[in-house]
Design a protein around this motif. Structure first.
Motif, PDB file in Angstrom:
ATOM      1  N   LYS A 198       1.018  -1.116  -0.399  1.00 41.43           N
ATOM      2  CA  LYS A 198       0.165  -0.388   0.048  1.00 41.43           C
ATOM      3  C   LYS A 198       1.128   1.312  -0.823  1.00 41.43           C
ATOM      4  O   LYS A 198       0.643   2.347  -0.754  1.00 41.43           O
ATOM      5  CB  LYS A 198      -0.743  -0.179   1.084  1.00 41.43           C
ATOM      6  N   VAL A 199       1.608   1.335   0.332  1.00 36.81           N
ATOM      7  CA  VAL A 199       2.963   2.812   1.234  1.00 36.81           C
ATOM      8  C   VAL A 199       3.923   2.398   0.370  1.00 36.81           C
ATOM      9  O   VAL A 199       4.080   3.868  -0.427  1.00 36.81           O
ATOM     10  CB  VAL A 199       3.275   2.312   2.231  1.00 36.81           C
ATOM     11  N   PRO A 204       4.016   7.008   6.877  1.00 38.94           N
ATOM     12  CA  PRO A 204       3.497   6.619   6.143  1.00 38.94           C
ATOM     13  C   PRO A 204       2.534   5.237   6.326  1.00 38.94           C
ATOM     14  O   PRO A 204       1.594   4.770   6.242  1.00 38.94           O
ATOM     15  CB  PRO A 204       4.247   6.451   4.662  1.00 38.94           C
ATOM     16  N   ALA A 208      -1.521   3.593   6.929  1.00 40.54           N
ATOM     17  CA  ALA A 208      -1.855   3.152   6.226  1.00 40.54           C
ATOM     18  C   ALA A 208      -2.419   2.031   7.034  1.00 40.54           C
ATOM     19  O   ALA A 208      -3.428   1.623   7.185  1.00 40.54           O
ATOM     20  CB  ALA A 208      -0.308   2.006   5.742  1.00 40.54           C
ATOM     21  N   MET A 254      -1.105   6.966  -1.469  1.00 40.22           N
ATOM     22  CA  MET A 254      -0.596   7.092   0.406  1.00 40.22           C
ATOM     23  C   MET A 254       0.101   8.768   0.590  1.00 40.22           C
ATOM     24  O   MET A 254       0.143   9.514   1.613  1.00 40.22           O
ATOM     25  CB  MET A 254       0.449   6.380   0.577  1.00 40.22           C
ATOM     26  N   SER A 281      -6.835   7.045   1.206  1.00 37.23           N
ATOM     27  CA  SER A 281      -5.380   5.848   0.549  1.00 37.23           C
ATOM     28  C   SER A 281      -5.864   4.831  -0.728  1.00 37.23           C
ATOM     29  O   SER A 281      -5.336   4.059  -0.708  1.00 37.23           O
ATOM     30  CB  SER A 281      -5.516   4.938   2.090  1.00 37.23           C
TER      31      SER A 281
END
Lengths: 397, 397
Positions: A110-111, A257, A261, B9, B135
C-alpha cells in the motif's frame, strides 16, 4: 444493482489454498494442503493463565482502543529480541505490531507500490502475498528458485530489464512453498544486487524460528546498512495463528506512511493477544517453547521425507527442509502436477499444485506442495503411501 | 535508501484524532477528543468467563487459522439478529465478520473504487473512513450536513455533476462527528437518489444500537430492494474496541471479491473474540447489556449538554444527539474553530476542530467535536466549564 469490481481486484483469483482448506475440513480427507501450524505447539495453558490474570487485574487495558503502532511493551520486547538474536539496528529502524504477516505485505505494498509497478518475486512464492501484490495492481515478475535460493543471474537480468521495479519479495528461510533455504552467499548476493539496482526488499520470515536441522543463516535484514529491507515476522507459527499478529521492521523514514496505512486499514491490532505475546516472551521460557515446536516439526518432517523415500517413484524428487512447515515434491520435468493433484484428491489426499504459487499461474508446474505440520503421524504415513502409489501409476517407466 | 511513497498514500495525512489520543494520554488533560466507548459498558466478567471456558474446553478451535468470511456461528447469529431487528434480507445479502468497522470501509473501497474515482460523503464525516477513501486515491466530494441529515438537493446536484461516482458514504444514526440522526424522510430520499443515479451506498452504523432517546429510525439497508447498500456494523461500541470486530452486509454478488480482498489483507479476523461475541449474544442478555450502555451514554450526554447550556456563550449552538458518543458545537458563523481548540488545549481541554472531518480539510470550520463517552462526570463538568468560559472570552459581544 450491477457492481463493477475495481481494476485492482478484477484479476485476483481466490487463494486456491484457502479454498482447499474447505475440502480439507472433510474428516475423511488427509490434508497436506493447508499451512496450519501444529496445535501441539500452542502454549495453551500459559495463554489461558495470562488471559485470566489480565482479565482479573487490568481488563480495560486490553479491551479499549490501542495504538496503531502496536502495544508499546511488546514493540520494545521485540526490538530487544531482534537486536539480540538477529543483530537488527533500531537506531535506524522502527518496528510495528501488525495483524499478521499478511498485513505486513499488505501495508508494505500500500505504501510503496503504485498500480502497474513491477514487483520481483521468488517463483514459486507464497501465494497469499502474491495475491496481495496483485490486489494493488502490481505486475509480478518471477525469479526462478534453485536449490540454494533464487537464481541471482535471473534476478540481475530482471533488475536490468525493469529498472522501475519497486520491491523484491523473498522468504529466505524454509520457503513457502518450496521448503528451500537461501544460502548465506545468495543472501549476500541478493542484498548486493538490491543495493546496486536501488530496490527495496520485503524479507518475509514467518518460519525463521522453526529451524530443526542445519545451521542458522543470518537474515538479509541483518546485513542491511542502507535501510532497504522491510522485514516481516509473525506470531502465527510460534504462538498461534488466530492471534493475527505479526511485526514489520522498516527504515524509520517509513514510520508516518505506515502509521497512516495502519489507521486507514484496521486502526490497530488486537491488544489482548499483543499483551499475551509480551507476557509470554518476558515471563515464560520462550526458547524452550521454540525447542519443543522444533522437535514436533523435525519429527513430522522426517516421517514425511522417510515415507516419501520409501514409497515415491524414484523419478520424483523433493526438497529437504531444514525448518518450517512445507516440503515440495517434483514430478519428472515436463509433467503437469495439476491432474496428479486432482487424482490425489479423488483418493482422499489433499496437496497443492505448484502452479498455484507461480507469478504467472497459467504456467505449468511439475511440483506439488506438502504440508507436514497439520496432519497426524498416521495421516502422514497413510497419505504419503497413497501419493507414492499414485506416482508409480502416473510415471510410466 | 530514499523511498518514494505510493501516489495513493502521498496525500493522506495522519488522523488528527489518533494523534490527539496521544495528547489525551496526559493525565492532566481532560479529553473530549477521542471516540472511546466508556469502559463501564464492557461486559468484563462475562468476557472473562467465556474465554476461560473455551480455553479449557476447546482452545484449539479459537487459536488455529479461521475462515476469511468469519466464524460461521457468529455469522449465523448476526444474520438472525439483523433479520429480526432490522428486517434485512439474507436471501440476497451476505454477511462477513471483518476486523472492525474500519476494515469494512477498507475492503469496500478496495473492491469497488478505482484510483481517481469520486466518492460522495456527508460533510463533515468520520475522518477514519475519509482517510481510507483517500488511501485508495479516491476523490472526495462533500455533501453538507443539515440538522436532519445530508442536504439532498446538494446530493442530487453532486450525483448529476459526477455520474461516474462510485460510492456514497453515510452514517445515518448519531453521526460521527456531528451527532446528527438522519430522518426517515431523508433516508428514503437518499436511497431513492442512489437508485435513480445508480450509485452504491456505504451505510456505516457503528452507533446504531446506542439510541438513548427518541424513536428508532429504519436503516437505509432495510429499504434496500436493489442490493445497492453495503451496511457496516461494529462490535467496538457494544462489546469492546480491542476485539477489532465488525461486520459487513452486502449483495451476494460481491461475495467472491470481498473474500479475496479479506484473504489478501489479513486472512481472517480474530477467532477468540468472534467466539466471545457469539456466546455473549446467544447465551447472555444482550438486550439488557445494551440498555445498560444506553443508560451510561444518556446520562453522560445529558450532563454534557446541560453543562453546555449553562456555561456556553448563547451564540454557540450544538447538536442534540439521541444516541452514540458525540456532540458537535458550532461557534458563530465565519469563526474558525482551530485557534479556539488550540487555546482550549492550552487550558487542558482536548476537543477536535471540525475541519478534521471535512472532505476538504483545508476549509475553515466553525465546529468542534465533543466526545462524552470517555470522560468521567467530573471531567465533563469541569472541561465544559473551561470551554464555556473560553466561548465567552472568544466571542466579543
Amino acid at each position: 444493482m450491477q457492481y463493477e469490481i475495481s481494476n485492482r481486484m478484477s484479476d485476483v483469483h481466490g487463494s486456491a489454498i484457502r479454498e482447499l482448506f474447505k475440502l480439507g475440513a472433510d474428516p475423511n480427507m488427509i490434508s497436506f494442503g493447508g499451512g496450519n501450524p501444529s496445535a501441539e505447539t500452542f502454549p495453551i495453558p500459559e495463554i489461558a493463565d495470562i488471559i485470566a490474570d489480565v482479565m482479573k487485574d487490568a481488563p480495560v487495558s486490553v479491551l479499549q482502543y490501542g495504538l496503531s503502532e502496536g502495544y508499546t511493551p511488546l514493540r520494545d520486547t521485540m526490538k530487544d529480541y531482534l537486536t539480540r538474536t538477529q543483530g537488527f539496528d533500531f537506531e535506524n529502524n522502527e518496528l510495528f505490531i501488525l495483524s499478521g504477516g499478511q498485513q505486513c505485505a499488505d501495508l508494505t505494498t500500500k505504501v510503496l507500490v503504485n498500480e502497474g509497478d513491477v514487483i520481483l518475486t521468488e517463483d514459486p512464492a507464497f501465494v497469499g502475498c502474491l495475491n496481495t501484490f496483485r490486489s494493488y495492481g502490481a505486475k509480478l515478475i518471477g525469479i526462478p528458485m534453485q536449490q540454494d535460493g533464487m537464481d541471482t543471474d535471473a534476478l540481475e537480468a530482471a533488475l536490468k530489464a525493469h529498472p522501475e521495479a519497486k520491491l523484491l519479495y523473498t522468504i529466505p528461510s524454509f520457503q513457502n512453498p518450496s521448503g528451500i533455504t537461501t544460502t548465506l552467499e545468495k543472501r549476500k548476493k541478493v542484498y548486493e544486487l538490491a543495493c546496486k539496482y536501488d530496490i527495496a526488499i520485503l524479507e518475509d520470515n514467518p518460519y525463521g524460528e522453526l529451524r530443526f536441522s542445519g545451521e542458522d543463516v543470518p537474515t538479509i535484514k541483518s546485513m542491511d546498512t542502507e535501510g532497504r529491507v522491510l522485514y516481516a515476522g509473525s506470531f502465527s507459527k510460534v504462538m498461534a495463528p488466530a492471534f493475527r499478529l505479526g511485526f514489520l521492521v522498516f527504515n524509520k523514514s517509513l514510520t508516518m506512511p505506515l502509521t497512516i496505512a495502519k489507521q486507514t486499514t484496521d486502526v490497530h491490532s488486537n491488544v489482548l493477544f499483543q499483551y499475551v505475546c509480551n507476557e509470554y516472551m518476558t515471563k515464560y521460557d520462550f526458547a524452550a517453547h521454540l525447542d519443543k515446536a522444533r522437535d514436533v516439526y523435525r519429527a513430522k518432517c522426517n516421517l514425511m521425507l522417510d515415507t516419501m523415500r520409501r514409497t515415491f517413484h524414484p523419478a520424483v524428487t523433493f526438497s529437504q527442509p531444514e525448518g518450517g512447515l512445507f516440503a515440495m515434491a517434483f514430478l519428472p520435468d515436463g509433467m503437469d502436477s495439476q491432474p496428479f493433484v486432482r487424482e490425489a484428491i479423488q483418493r482422499g489426499v489433499l496437496c497443492v499444485p505448484g502452479s498455484a504459487f507461480l507469478a504467472d499461474e497459467k504456467q505449468v508446474s511439475n511440483a506439488f506442495r506438502l504440508n507436514y505440520s497439520t496432519p497426524t503421524d498416521e495421516q502422514i504415513v497413510k497419505g504419503i503411501e497413497i501419493l507414492g502409489k499414485l506416482t508409480h501409476e502416473w510415471i510410466k517407466e
